[in-house]
Design a protein around this motif. Sequence first.
Motif, mmCIF file in Angstrom:
data_model
loop_
_atom_site.group_PDB
_atom_site.id
_atom_site.type_symbol
_atom_site.label_atom_id
_atom_site.label_comp_id
_atom_site.label_asym_id
_atom_site.label_seq_id
_atom_site.Cartn_x
_atom_site.Cartn_y
_atom_site.Cartn_z
ATOM 1 N N PRO A 1 47.840 -10.920 48.002
ATOM 2 C CA PRO A 1 47.887 -10.203 46.714
ATOM 3 C C PRO A 1 46.631 -10.385 45.876
ATOM 4 C CG PRO A 1 49.996 -11.263 47.135
ATOM 5 C CD PRO A 1 49.059 -11.750 48.210
ATOM 6 N N VAL A 2 45.998 -11.568 45.971
ATOM 7 C CA VAL A 2 44.755 -11.792 45.227
ATOM 8 C C VAL A 2 43.670 -10.829 45.704
ATOM 9 C CG1 VAL A 2 42.913 -13.446 44.727
ATOM 10 C CG2 VAL A 2 45.307 -14.200 44.749
ATOM 11 N N THR A 3 43.619 -10.606 47.007
ATOM 12 C CA THR A 3 42.651 -9.654 47.560
ATOM 13 C C THR A 3 42.953 -8.249 47.071
ATOM 14 O OG1 THR A 3 42.439 -11.023 49.540
ATOM 15 C CG2 THR A 3 41.652 -8.757 49.697
ATOM 16 N N VAL A 4 44.234 -7.911 46.976
ATOM 17 C CA VAL A 4 44.620 -6.604 46.443
ATOM 18 C C VAL A 4 44.093 -6.442 45.024
ATOM 19 C CG1 VAL A 4 46.558 -5.164 45.704
ATOM 20 C CG2 VAL A 4 46.676 -6.392 47.879
ATOM 21 N N ARG A 5 44.353 -7.424 44.169
ATOM 22 C CA ARG A 5 43.947 -7.331 42.762
ATOM 23 C C ARG A 5 42.431 -7.276 42.623
ATOM 24 N NH1 ARG A 5 48.090 -11.368 42.547
ATOM 25 N NH2 ARG A 5 50.044 -10.495 41.733
ATOM 26 N N THR A 6 41.724 -8.020 43.468
ATOM 27 C CA THR A 6 40.256 -8.012 43.419
ATOM 28 C C THR A 6 39.710 -6.638 43.773
ATOM 29 O OG1 THR A 6 40.140 -10.366 44.005
ATOM 30 C CG2 THR A 6 38.163 -9.042 44.381
ATOM 31 N N ASN A 7 40.239 -6.044 44.838
ATOM 32 C CA ASN A 7 39.778 -4.718 45.242
ATOM 33 C C ASN A 7 40.149 -3.659 44.209
ATOM 34 O OD1 ASN A 7 38.580 -4.421 48.186
ATOM 35 N ND2 ASN A 7 40.058 -6.089 48.241
ATOM 36 N N LEU A 8 41.325 -3.805 43.601
ATOM 37 C CA LEU A 8 41.753 -2.848 42.587
ATOM 38 C C LEU A 8 40.851 -2.916 41.366
ATOM 39 C CD1 LEU A 8 43.758 -0.706 41.703
ATOM 40 C CD2 LEU A 8 45.298 -2.537 40.953
ATOM 41 N N LEU A 9 40.518 -4.127 40.920
ATOM 42 C CA LEU A 9 39.630 -4.295 39.774
ATOM 43 C C LEU A 9 38.259 -3.693 40.055
ATOM 44 C CD1 LEU A 9 39.055 -5.501 36.981
ATOM 45 C CD2 LEU A 9 38.459 -7.658 38.122
ATOM 46 N N ARG A 10 37.730 -3.950 41.242
ATOM 47 C CA ARG A 10 36.412 -3.413 41.596
ATOM 48 C C ARG A 10 36.441 -1.892 41.660
ATOM 49 N NH1 ARG A 10 35.000 -7.747 46.450
ATOM 50 N NH2 ARG A 10 34.423 -9.487 45.083
ATOM 51 N N ALA A 11 37.531 -1.341 42.196
ATOM 52 C CA ALA A 11 37.645 0.115 42.298
ATOM 53 C C ALA A 11 37.684 0.755 40.916
ATOM 54 C CB ALA A 11 38.906 0.484 43.090
ATOM 55 N N ARG A 12 38.496 0.197 40.020
ATOM 56 C CA ARG A 12 38.591 0.760 38.671
ATOM 57 C C ARG A 12 37.252 0.696 37.944
ATOM 58 N NH1 ARG A 12 44.110 -2.459 37.179
ATOM 59 N NH2 ARG A 12 45.604 -1.087 38.227
ATOM 60 N N ARG A 13 36.565 -0.446 38.068
ATOM 61 C CA ARG A 13 35.259 -0.589 37.406
ATOM 62 C C ARG A 13 34.252 0.405 37.961
ATOM 63 N NH1 ARG A 13 34.616 -7.222 37.226
ATOM 64 N NH2 ARG A 13 35.857 -7.566 35.332
ATOM 65 N N ALA A 14 34.244 0.574 39.285
ATOM 66 C CA ALA A 14 33.287 1.493 39.908
ATOM 67 C C ALA A 14 33.545 2.923 39.472
ATOM 68 C CB ALA A 14 33.361 1.374 41.430
ATOM 69 N N ILE A 15 34.814 3.329 39.464
ATOM 70 C CA ILE A 15 35.153 4.696 39.060
ATOM 71 C C ILE A 15 34.761 4.941 37.608
ATOM 72 C CG2 ILE A 15 37.091 6.231 38.551
ATOM 73 C CD1 ILE A 15 38.422 5.229 41.092
ATOM 74 N N ARG A 16 35.104 3.986 36.738
ATOM 75 C CA ARG A 16 34.788 4.153 35.317
ATOM 76 C C ARG A 16 33.279 4.246 35.100
ATOM 77 N NH1 ARG A 16 33.852 1.505 30.414
ATOM 78 N NH2 ARG A 16 35.145 2.290 28.704
ATOM 79 N N LYS A 17 32.516 3.365 35.752
ATOM 80 C CA LYS A 17 31.066 3.361 35.572
ATOM 81 C C LYS A 17 30.435 4.664 36.049
ATOM 82 C CE LYS A 17 26.884 0.686 36.554
ATOM 83 N NZ LYS A 17 26.085 1.888 36.883
ATOM 84 N N ARG A 18 30.878 5.138 37.212
ATOM 85 C CA ARG A 18 30.284 6.348 37.757
ATOM 86 C C ARG A 18 30.584 7.552 36.886
ATOM 87 N NH1 ARG A 18 32.171 5.210 43.988
ATOM 88 N NH2 ARG A 18 30.626 3.588 44.463
ATOM 89 N N ILE A 19 31.804 7.626 36.375
ATOM 90 C CA ILE A 19 32.164 8.759 35.515
ATOM 91 C C ILE A 19 31.357 8.728 34.231
ATOM 92 C CG2 ILE A 19 34.014 9.720 34.092
ATOM 93 C CD1 ILE A 19 35.962 9.053 36.311
ATOM 94 N N LEU A 20 31.256 7.551 33.607
ATOM 95 C CA LEU A 20 30.539 7.463 32.338
ATOM 96 C C LEU A 20 29.030 7.601 32.525
ATOM 97 C CD1 LEU A 20 32.536 4.697 30.453
ATOM 98 C CD2 LEU A 20 32.701 7.178 30.265
ATOM 99 N N ASP A 21 28.509 7.170 33.673
ATOM 100 C CA ASP A 21 27.087 7.394 33.941
ATOM 101 C C ASP A 21 26.781 8.881 34.046
ATOM 102 O OD1 ASP A 21 26.545 4.721 33.905
ATOM 103 O OD2 ASP A 21 26.427 4.478 36.089
ATOM 104 N N ALA A 22 27.695 9.611 34.679
ATOM 105 C CA ALA A 22 27.482 11.051 34.853
ATOM 106 C C ALA A 22 27.863 11.845 33.610
ATOM 107 C CB ALA A 22 28.280 11.557 36.052
ATOM 108 N N HIS A 23 28.791 11.320 32.829
ATOM 109 C CA HIS A 23 29.315 12.059 31.671
ATOM 110 C C HIS A 23 29.423 11.146 30.464
ATOM 111 C CE1 HIS A 23 30.330 15.309 34.448
ATOM 112 N NE2 HIS A 23 30.794 14.368 35.233
#
Length: 216
Positions: free
Chosen positions: A188-210
């Motif tokens: 489960p710790v690996t799940v949460r780590t990957n989920l956190l990284r995914a959310r951060r990456a998506i947010r950063k890419r969207i805000l960088d573009a928009h």
Amino acid sequence: MAGAAAEAVHTGSSGKGRLITREAKDRADAELVARVQAGDADAFRALVRRWYAQIHRWALAVTGEPDDAEDVVQAVLVKLHRSLNEYRGDAAFSTWLYRVTRNAAAEHARARRRRAAMRERARLEHAAPGAPSSGGDDVAERLVRARLARLVLDEHRRLPPRQREVFALADVHGHSAAEIAELLGIDPVTVRTNLLRARRAIRKRILDAHPELLEE
């Protein structure tokens, strides 16, 4: 606005009631599977009706494309019909079925890449020397979508496979970290780590573009 959409989680509640429901579902699955393995055709149809929608959601989570998801679902149903006797109850039926779906999606992706490579080779072999190449279509496909929800889905497809899968299972389909850990066979710790990284990456890419979304 962008942060709220990209970081939204629909994990569902956990607790005794949910555990009881899960155990009841597992027992019902086990009974149906036993009947199918004994040759009961009606039980197989009941099992398909029970799991069809969930298989489709899982396939869509892995492939990210509705058409590909439909193909994967059909492959999973064929696997069920031919190979359900391979299931021995070592894990919950839902866990076994998810792994079957995941494997079918991986095979579908490999076949799709092979077909794409063959088409590209054929195109290059038949292209006239010096003919101009068309790159406009790719640019058009990458134009920014108006809706934030669509932006999130587009960026989701760019994530590494593990992050993409965990993000879809958690934030699109509402599975808890514990459920995802069981489905994927990871901690489960690996799940949460990957989920956190995914959310951060998506947010950063969207805000960088928009960056204008920060003002909404």
